[in-house]
Every structure is written in structure tokens, then in C-alpha cells.
Design a protein around this motif. Structure first.
Motif, PDB file in Angstrom:
ATOM      1  N   TYR A  58     -32.649  -0.896  18.171  1.00  0.00           N
ATOM      2  CA  TYR A  58     -33.866  -0.770  18.961  1.00  0.00           C
ATOM      3  C   TYR A  58     -33.614  -1.157  20.414  1.00  0.00           C
ATOM      4  CZ  TYR A  58     -36.428  -0.186  14.599  1.00  0.00           C
ATOM      5  OH  TYR A  58     -36.888   0.296  13.408  1.00  0.00           O
ATOM      6  N   GLU A  59     -34.311  -0.473  21.284  1.00  0.00           N
ATOM      7  CA  GLU A  59     -34.236  -0.801  22.704  1.00  0.00           C
ATOM      8  C   GLU A  59     -35.064  -2.054  22.982  1.00  0.00           C
ATOM      9  OE1 GLU A  59     -32.247   0.936  25.071  1.00  0.00           O
ATOM     10  OE2 GLU A  59     -31.529   1.547  23.087  1.00  0.00           O
ATOM     11  N   GLN A  60     -34.731  -2.685  24.071  1.00  0.00           N
ATOM     12  CA  GLN A  60     -35.431  -3.906  24.452  1.00  0.00           C
ATOM     13  C   GLN A  60     -36.915  -3.627  24.616  1.00  0.00           C
ATOM     14  OE1 GLN A  60     -33.844  -5.647  28.021  1.00  0.00           O
ATOM     15  NE2 GLN A  60     -34.787  -7.638  27.638  1.00  0.00           N
ATOM     16  N   GLY A  61     -37.717  -4.475  24.013  1.00  0.00           N
ATOM     17  CA  GLY A  61     -39.157  -4.332  24.140  1.00  0.00           C
ATOM     18  C   GLY A  61     -39.799  -3.494  23.055  1.00  0.00           C
TER      19      GLY A  61
END
Lengths: 117, 111
Positions: A58-61
Motif C-alpha cells: 500500500y502507498e503511504q496514507g
């Protein structure tokens, strides 16, 4: 013809429900698929990388517990938006590189428009 | 944000004219790709230019890449009404192997 399909093309749901979006590679095996989100008149934001047989990255945030990704086969990745809220309303697009995991060229699905009431 | 920037954000020209869109990016890339998106639809790959290339042509499309300035341009010659769409550049980050998209240019071709 299309090489990546998505289903459904659009969905309307009530707040608090979960919605599953499917992304299929039609004539090739996709060990990697990417999920993007696009708000109106904005660009694509990468949400996560789906890897066949392993956990998604997953990407940050991006909340992994809210956006569940499953890539159980070489032709199918699913994104489930859990307990959807109106702010999750967006255009969700998947893509896959046609040859292995190197993003030489991406093939994009037609997108799924989600509206949460 | 790691997203690149594109300018102009919106461009409206007459059919037959040339359209030029610019893209700047922030990180080192392996290649830069341009995509087209019709309203509410998925993306269609237009052209890819590698980091060691400076210019590339495909039909009515011409792409340039200046890695020293971290910028690229897309030229569409002899525009047609059917070229009306949003155009996005996307850089493939070195190492991360992820596409990072620019903000996009909404192109309108007036008949």
C-alpha cells in the motif's frame, strides 16, 4: 480489444456497506496489478500494488484495512472498499503490465465509478 | 507529493492546429509515458520514451524528453475533434518500479 477488464463499471451503495471491484487480465497472466483512485478533474493516485500470491503493498496514507486487496489468481485482483463512506466516492482504475512485473507499458481497465450515498 | 506537474492544465484550440503539452517530474525515471483518457473512461497508452532518448514520433504524436530539466513535451499535430481528452504523463520511477502521474492537461479541440 481490451486486455484488462473491470467489474462493475459503476456502483451506487449506501454508506457503511462494502463494495468489491474486480480487475481481470483477459489474455495474459498478471502477477502484478496496480490500483489507482481518481477524483473528478484530478490525476490518478496509486493506492496499492497487488501481487499474486502475496500481500499487497500500500502507498503511504492508504488504509490497508479499508481497502482490501486480494490477488488470488494470475488473472484476477479484487479491491474491496469496506464500510464505504461518501468521501470514498471516486473512480477506481486498475492496471497491469503485460509482461511480468516491470512497468514497461501499463494496460488500464475501463474503471469503476463508485458513488456512496 | 511526488506527482509531476503538467501545463497547461487546460488547452482549447481549433481543429487543425497543433497542441503542445508539457510535463515536469521530480524523481529519476527509467522512462516517461503519455496516456490519454476520454471523460470517465480508462487510460490508453500513447507513447513511451526511454530516459536515454531525446525525441520520439508516432503518427501525429511527437514526444521530447529532457532529463537534465526533468521535463517532457507532447505535441499533437493537425489536431482533430476526436483528440479532445485529458492527457497525462507518467514517469516510471527508477528502483520503485511505479508509475507516477502528472496532473494532466484537458485538451479541447473545437471544430
Amino acid at each position: 480489444g481490451a486486455v484488462v477488464s473491470q467489474h462493475p463499471s459503476w456502483v451506487i451503495c449506501k454508506s457503511g456497506t462494502s463494495v468489491k471491484i474486480e480487475c481481470r487480465s483477459l489474455d495474459f497472466q498478471a502477477t502484478t496489478m496496480f490500483w489507482y483512485r481518481q477524483f473528478p478533474k484530478q490525476s490518478l493516485m496509486l493506492m496499492a500494488t497487488s501481487n499474486e500470491g502475496s500481500k499487497a503493498t500500500y502507498e503511504q496514507g492508504v488504509e490497508k484495512d479499508k481497502f482490501l486487496i486480494n490477488h488470488a489468481s494470475l488473472t484476477l485482483s479484487t479491491l474491496t472498499v469496506t464500510s464505504a463512506h461518501p468521501e470514498d466516492s471516486s473512480f477506481y482504475i486498475c492496471s497491469s503490465p503485460r509482461w511480468g512485473g516491470v512497468q514497461e507499458t501499463q494496460y488500464f481497465g475501463p474503471g469503476t465509478r463508485l458513488l456512496v450515498l | 507529493s511526488q506527482q509531476g506537474e503538467e501545463d497547461p492544465q487546460a488547452l482549447s484550440i481549433q481543429e487543425g492546429e497543433n497542441a503542445t503539452m508539457n510535463c515536469s517530474y521530480k524523481t529519476s525515471i527509467n522512462n516517461l509515458q503519455w496516456y490519454r483518457q476520454n471523460s470517465g473512461r480508462g487510460l490508453v497508452h500513447l507513447i513511451l520514451i526511454r530516459s536515454n532518448e531525446r525525441e520520439k514520433h508516432s503518427g501525429r504524436l511527437r514526444v521530447t524528453l529532457d532529463t537534465s530539466k526533468k521535463s517532457s513535451s507532447l505535441l499533437i499535430t493537425a489536431s482533430r475533434a476526436a483528440d479532445t481528452a485529458s492527457y497525462f504523463c507518467a514517469g516510471l520511477n527508477q528502483g520503485a518500479q511505479k508509475l507516477v502521474f502528472g496532473q494532466g492537461t484537458r485538451l479541447t479541440i473545437n471544430p
